[in-house]
Each structure stands twice: as structure tokens, then as C-alpha cells.
Write a protein that holds these residues in place. Structure first.
Motif, short mmCIF file in Angstrom:
data_model
loop_
_atom_site.label_atom_id
_atom_site.label_comp_id
_atom_site.label_asym_id
_atom_site.label_seq_id
_atom_site.Cartn_x
_atom_site.Cartn_y
_atom_site.Cartn_z
N LYS A 265 88.27 -72.18 48.10
CA LYS A 265 87.47 -73.19 48.81
C LYS A 265 85.98 -72.84 48.78
O LYS A 265 85.12 -73.70 48.57
CB LYS A 265 87.94 -73.31 50.26
N LEU A 266 85.68 -71.56 49.02
CA LEU A 266 84.28 -71.15 49.05
C LEU A 266 83.65 -71.17 47.66
O LEU A 266 82.44 -71.37 47.52
CB LEU A 266 84.16 -69.74 49.65
N LEU A 267 84.46 -70.94 46.63
CA LEU A 267 83.95 -70.94 45.26
C LEU A 267 83.88 -72.35 44.66
O LEU A 267 83.29 -72.53 43.58
CB LEU A 267 84.84 -70.06 44.37
N LYS B 235 82.79 -76.27 44.07
CA LYS B 235 81.45 -76.87 43.98
C LYS B 235 81.05 -77.57 45.28
O LYS B 235 79.85 -77.66 45.60
CB LYS B 235 81.41 -77.87 42.82
N ASP B 236 82.02 -78.10 46.00
CA ASP B 236 81.71 -78.82 47.25
C ASP B 236 81.82 -77.93 48.48
O ASP B 236 81.93 -78.42 49.61
CB ASP B 236 82.64 -80.03 47.40
N SER B 237 81.79 -76.61 48.31
CA SER B 237 81.90 -75.68 49.43
C SER B 237 80.75 -75.84 50.41
O SER B 237 79.60 -76.06 50.00
CB SER B 237 81.93 -74.23 48.90
N TYR B 238 81.06 -75.75 51.70
CA TYR B 238 79.99 -75.86 52.71
C TYR B 238 79.14 -74.59 52.75
O TYR B 238 78.04 -74.59 53.31
CB TYR B 238 80.59 -76.17 54.09
N ILE B 239 79.65 -73.51 52.14
CA ILE B 239 78.87 -72.28 51.96
C ILE B 239 79.05 -71.85 50.51
O ILE B 239 79.98 -71.10 50.18
CB ILE B 239 79.33 -71.15 52.90
N PRO B 240 78.21 -72.33 49.60
CA PRO B 240 78.38 -71.98 48.19
C PRO B 240 78.21 -70.47 47.96
O PRO B 240 77.26 -69.86 48.44
CB PRO B 240 77.25 -72.76 47.50
N ILE B 241 79.16 -69.87 47.25
CA ILE B 241 79.07 -68.45 46.91
C ILE B 241 79.44 -68.27 45.45
O ILE B 241 80.03 -69.17 44.82
CB ILE B 241 80.01 -67.58 47.78
N ASN B 242 79.08 -67.12 44.89
CA ASN B 242 79.47 -66.80 43.51
C ASN B 242 80.65 -65.83 43.52
O ASN B 242 81.10 -65.39 44.57
CB ASN B 242 78.28 -66.24 42.72
N ASP B 243 81.11 -65.48 42.31
CA ASP B 243 82.29 -64.60 42.21
C ASP B 243 82.04 -63.23 42.84
O ASP B 243 82.93 -62.65 43.47
CB ASP B 243 82.68 -64.42 40.74
N ALA B 244 80.85 -62.69 42.66
CA ALA B 244 80.54 -61.37 43.21
C ALA B 244 80.58 -61.39 44.73
O ALA B 244 81.11 -60.47 45.38
CB ALA B 244 79.18 -60.90 42.72
N GLY C 78 80.57 -69.59 61.87
CA GLY C 78 79.56 -69.25 60.88
C GLY C 78 79.30 -70.38 59.90
O GLY C 78 80.23 -71.04 59.42
N ARG C 79 78.04 -70.59 59.58
CA ARG C 79 77.66 -71.62 58.62
C ARG C 79 76.85 -71.04 57.46
O ARG C 79 76.36 -71.80 56.63
CB ARG C 79 76.85 -72.74 59.32
N VAL C 80 76.71 -69.75 57.45
CA VAL C 80 76.04 -69.08 56.32
C VAL C 80 76.92 -67.91 55.88
O VAL C 80 77.74 -67.38 56.66
CB VAL C 80 74.63 -68.57 56.69
N TYR C 81 76.74 -67.50 54.65
CA TYR C 81 77.58 -66.47 54.04
C TYR C 81 77.59 -65.18 54.84
O TYR C 81 78.64 -64.57 55.07
CB TYR C 81 77.10 -66.22 52.61
N TYR C 82 76.42 -64.75 55.32
CA TYR C 82 76.32 -63.44 55.95
C TYR C 82 76.98 -63.38 57.33
O TYR C 82 77.37 -62.31 57.80
CB TYR C 82 74.85 -63.01 56.04
N ILE C 83 77.12 -64.52 58.01
CA ILE C 83 77.85 -64.53 59.28
C ILE C 83 79.35 -64.32 59.03
O ILE C 83 80.02 -63.57 59.74
CB ILE C 83 77.61 -65.84 60.05
N ILE C 84 79.86 -64.99 58.00
CA ILE C 84 81.27 -64.78 57.63
C ILE C 84 81.49 -63.34 57.18
O ILE C 84 82.49 -62.70 57.54
CB ILE C 84 81.69 -65.77 56.53
N LEU C 85 80.55 -62.81 56.43
CA LEU C 85 80.64 -61.41 55.99
C LEU C 85 80.63 -60.47 57.20
O LEU C 85 81.36 -59.48 57.23
CB LEU C 85 79.48 -61.08 55.05
N LEU C 86 79.81 -60.80 58.21
CA LEU C 86 79.77 -60.00 59.44
C LEU C 86 81.15 -60.01 60.13
O LEU C 86 81.62 -58.97 60.60
CB LEU C 86 78.71 -60.54 60.39
N GLY C 87 81.77 -61.19 60.19
CA GLY C 87 83.11 -61.28 60.77
C GLY C 87 84.11 -60.42 60.04
O GLY C 87 84.95 -59.74 60.66
N ARG C 88 84.01 -60.37 58.72
CA ARG C 88 84.90 -59.52 57.93
C ARG C 88 84.62 -58.04 58.18
O ARG C 88 85.54 -57.22 58.20
CB ARG C 88 84.73 -59.84 56.44
#
Length: 494
Positions: free
Chosen positions: A51-53, A55-64, A114-124
Motif C-alpha cells: 500500500k505504501l509503495l 502510486k496512490d499511497s497517502y505517504i509515498p515511499i521508495n523501496d529503501a 501519522g501522516r508522514v513517513y518519519y512518524i510511522i517510522l517512530l512508531g516502529r
């Protein structure tokens, strides 16, 4: 001087009666809800990364970035494990387990809101901290409260819960939003908080703190009998704790004490062969693996079947573990994994080299499902079970912290290695590596793995220390367990 081991008598009178294992089971379920939270985070990348990868992801991320989301919990668990060892011995197994509850709640709130990548990363990251505490505290607790006849069953229940978590994530996750899934998962630590009201502290820990009265009450509650029924067991535990605590327990003792060092090498061997089977990579990237070959059924459906098979076979394995033993199950499981992973590697090799395999589109699905069946018959449950059995009280928390760190490290490496080999050389390369590693797992199981079924924790210590005890000064009597009671299958209790 003679060392007496409790089971040189007949099977102890304090073995639980059939109706009286409920409290041990309830206590195990309560603490393993932390393992359930851990398992949900462990499987979370499978339905979430696609879902995150997208194209229509609400938080676009790359493979890395997706790869870092997958392994972050493992990395933070690696650094938290030493803290967990101190928490478990200083504040107790129960309190340490309860500390994970607010951490898991915060982690799900970060992911849900979370609505940005780093907030989700913080949760992890926060979840990884809780994971580091969970495995040390829960494994120590379950190993100490369980009666020897059902210890294998209760310890393997940890693996069953872990796999059940994966089934929930992959059955619900693909059909709801990432935020909704996070709030659903937050229910688990809330339920655990309520059940902890009824959770007793480990009698081993209470005796470490010289609180005999509380230890007796805890043991009496767990065994469900009157005080007379647990007197002998309490005295045996007291003697074992006294002997083990008289030997200084430090990280150094894991290496300098031959019995501890042997246990450590066995556990490292189990975890290494387990993770070199590629199980972490297969779980993290299961939807992506099945999506690479979706002619048969959808990737989502395949993953649900995949996880359901894990739970079913792990439940079956937990019921036969105390009857067939650790050694034979682990060896057979490793052999089955080698065959099924090899078949998968051959299929992807032929497909990548433009061989027409359209008639054999079913092979990845069947092979990986067969892999998960054989894996959960032994390689899944036995490392967890033996981690709770092999170490004495004075170093147990430290040993489990070290093994938690090692697990996090090797699981992270295998996950990153899978992603690198797949993107660089093709999917057949990591599967070939995993299949070859499982062959080594067979050798390890046959040659090096000791059998611990139907042995008390003290007997296991005598077995591990057998080469270090002077025969001139100590006479270790052989242990004989009467088969008429201890060989009963735990399934008769369920």
C-alpha cells in the motif's frame, strides 16, 4: 556428596492434575499477548508495504524506505535487549511484561495518526523497544511457571501466538486502511492490561528475592491446589534457586561456565539455522513473493492461506512436542524446509531464464505452503521452547537478552539480504541460499541438539554441566522418569 535431582523419585506428586492446568494456561496467555503485539508488528510490513509503495499511497515511499520500515523493530529490539535483562531481574517478570503495554499502545497511535513517513517510522522504533523487552521477559516467565510435563506445550504456545498474529494481520490488513488496522491492533495491549490483574509473579523470581511466602502463594495459585500439594515442588525450586544464585550471574558467566556456554552455543545454532531458512524474509515479503507469480490465486488470498497453515501446524506441533521430543522434530522440519525451498528456487530460476513454466504456475504456492508446514513442525517452536529451558536462573535473563539481540541482528540481516539478492540477481538466489542452509540445520539437529523432553529445569542443568562436574567429588545419580505419567500427551489435557 550426592546431588539429588527431584525426578530421581517417581514423577513428582506436584504434577498438575488434568483440570488444574487452567491457571498456568491463563498466565501464559496473558504474558503472550505481548508476543501477539510483537507478532503483529513483525507481520505488519506484509500487507502494508504494498500500500505504501503504491502510486496512490497517502505517504509515498521508495523501496529503501520500505525496507527500513520492515527491519526497524528488529534493530531497536537489538539495542533494548540488554536493558530487558536488568529489568527482568530487578523488577520482576510480571512488571517487565507490563511495561511493554504502554509502548505498544504508543506505537500503534503513531502509525494510526501519522501522516508522514518519519512518524510511522517512530512508531516502529517504539515497537522495537517493546519487542526487546517482550522476548526476554515472556520466555523467562513461561519457563519458570510451567510444570515440566507441559513446559514444552506452554513454551511452544509463544510461537503459536506469534503465528496467529501474522494470520490476523494478513487476513484483515489487506482489506482495511493502514490507520484502521493500527487502531484494531491497539485493542490487544488494552486486553492484556485487564488480564494482568490476575497474573502472579514467577515463584522463581520471588525466591530470588527471598520472599518465600509470596512464592508459595504464587505456586499454589498456578497449580490450583492446597499448600500441601506444592510443598515438595517449592522445596525443589528453592534448592535449585539457592544453588544457581550461589554462582554469580553475569554476561561473562555465559562464556566462562562450560554448561552455560554449551547452552548458549546450542541456542545460537538453533536461531542461526532457523533464520537462515529465510523465514523472516518470507514473512516480511510474502505478498510481494506471491505477487511475482499470481496466475493461480491472488497474492492476498495466498498469504492468508499461508498464515493459516502456520497456525494450524504450529498448534499440532505444540501438542506432539512433549511426546516426540525436540531432536527428531527439529531434524525432520529442517529436512522438509530444504526440499520445499529448493523446489521454489528451481521454479524461479527457470522462470527468470525464460523457460516456459506456465504449466507449473502452482509450484511457488504449493512449495511455500509446504515450507511453512514443515517449518512450523519444528524450526518455529523448538528454538523458543529450548530458550526457556536451557539456562539456569542466575543467568537466564542475560542469556535471553543476548539471544534476543542475536535474533534481531540475524533476522535483520536475512531480510536485507533477501531484498538485495532478489533485486540484484533474482528471486531464485536467496531461495537457493535458504535451502542449502536448511541442510546444515538437519546436521545440527542430529549431531548437536540435546533432548530435553520430560526433564525438569534442574535435570537439564545437570545434563549441560556433565562434563564440568568432578566424578571424584560429586556423584550425579542418573535420572529415571516413570513413563506411566510423564509420557502422557498434553493433548489429553485440552
Amino acid at each position: 556428596m550426592t546431588i539429588k535431582i527431584s525426578e530421581t523419585k517417581n514423577v513428582p506428586e506436584y504434577m498438575p492434575n488434568k483440570p488444574k492446568i487452567f491457571r498456568e494456561l491463563l498466565a501464559t496467555i496473558t504474558v503472550t499477548l505481548s508476543v501477539m503485539s510483537c507478532g503483529i508488528h513483525y507481520s505488519w510490513p506484509s500487507p502494508t508495504l504494498p500500500k505504501l509503495l503504491a502510486k496512490d499511497s497517502y505517504i509515498p515511499i521508495n523501496d529503501a524506505q520500505g525496507s527500513w520500515l520492515a527491519v526497524t523493530t528488529l534493530i531497536f529490539a537489538l539495542f533494548t535487549a540488554p536493558l530487558a535483562a536488568d529489568l527482568v531481574d530487578r523488577y520482576g517478570r510480571k512488571i517487565s511484561t507490563m511495561l511493554t503495554i504502554p509502548l505498544y499502545l504508543i506505537s500503534w497511535f503513531c502509525i494510526g495518526f501519522g501522516r508522514v513517513y518519519y512518524i510511522i517510522l517512530l512508531g516502529r522504533c517504539i515497537a522495537g523497544i517493546a519487542d526487546g523487552i517482550t522476548y526476554t521477559a515472556v520466555l523467562v516467565y513461561v519457563g519458570e511457571i510451567a510444570s515440566c510435563r507441559i513446559r514444552g506445550f506452554l513454551a511452544s504456545f509463544i510461537s503459536v501466538i506469534l503465528l496467529f498474529s501474522g494470520l490476523i494481520v494478513n487476513s484483515v490488513g489487506p482489506f482495511v486502511s493502514i490507520q484502521t488496522m493500527a487502531f484494531i491492533c491497539a485493542v490487544v495491549p488494552l486486553v492484556q492490561l485487564i488480564l494482568c490483574i490476575f497474573l502472579p509473579e514467577s515463584p522463581y523470581y520471588l525466591l530470588m528475592k527471598e520472599d518465600t511466602k509470596a512464592a508459595k502463594e504464587s505456586l499454589q495459585y498456578l497449580r490450583g491446589g492446597d499448600s500441601a500439594n506444592i510443598t515438595q515442588e517449592l522445596e525443589d525450586i528453592k534448592s535449585a534457586v539457592k544453588r544457581q544464585m550461589s554462582e554469580r550471574g553475569s554476561y561473562k558467566d555465559l562464556v566462562v561456565q562450560p554448561g552455560n556456554f554449551r547452552a548458549l552455543l546450542i541456542c545460537i545454532g538453533l536461531r542461526t539455522s532457523q533464520q537462515l531458512s529465510g523465514i523472516s524474509a518470507v514473512i516480511f515479503y510474502s505478498q510481494i513473493i506471491f505477487a511475482a507469480n499470481n496466475e493461480f490465486i491472488s497474492a492476498t488470498t495466498a498469504v492468508i492461506i499461508f498464515n493459516a497453515l502456520q497456525v494450524i501446524t504450529a498448534c499440532f506441533s505444540s501438542l506432539i512436542l512433549d511426546r516426540l521430543g525436540r531432536k527428531i522434530l527439529y531434524s525432520l522440519s529442517s529436512a522438509g524446509c530444504a526440499i520445499t525451498l529448493g523446489a521454489t528456487a528451481i521454479y524461479f530460476y527457470l522462470k527468470q531464464h525464460n523457460v516456459n513454466v506456465s504449466e507449473y504456475f502452482w509450484i511457488p504456492m504449493v512449495s511455500l505452503c509446504s515450507f511453512i508446514v514443515t517449518y512450523n513442525m519444528g524450526m518455529s517452536v523448538i528454538p523458543v521452547t529450548m530458550l526457556s529451558e536451557l539456562f539456569p536462573t542466575n543467568v537466564k535473563s542475560k542469556a535471553l537478552a543476548v539471544m534476543d539481540m542475536y535474533f534481531s541482528l540475524i533476522a535483520s540481516l536475512m531480510t536485507k539480504l533477501f531484498q538485495h539478492l532478489d533485486s540484484t540477481y533474482g528471486m531464485y538466489v536467496p531461495f537457493t541460499l535458504f535451502a542449502c542452509s536448511c541442510i546444515l540445520g538437519v546436521v545440527f539437529g542430529i549431531v548437536y541438539l540435546p533432548e530435553t523432553k520430560n526433564k525438569t529445569l534442574e535435570e537439564i542443568q545437570m545434563m549441560l554441566r556433565r562434563k564440568t562436574i568432578s566424578r571424584n567429588s560429586v556423584d550425579v545419580k542418573p535420572v529415571e522418569v516413570k513413563k506411566n505419567q510423564s509420557d502422557e500427551d498434553v493433548s489429553t489435557y485440552i
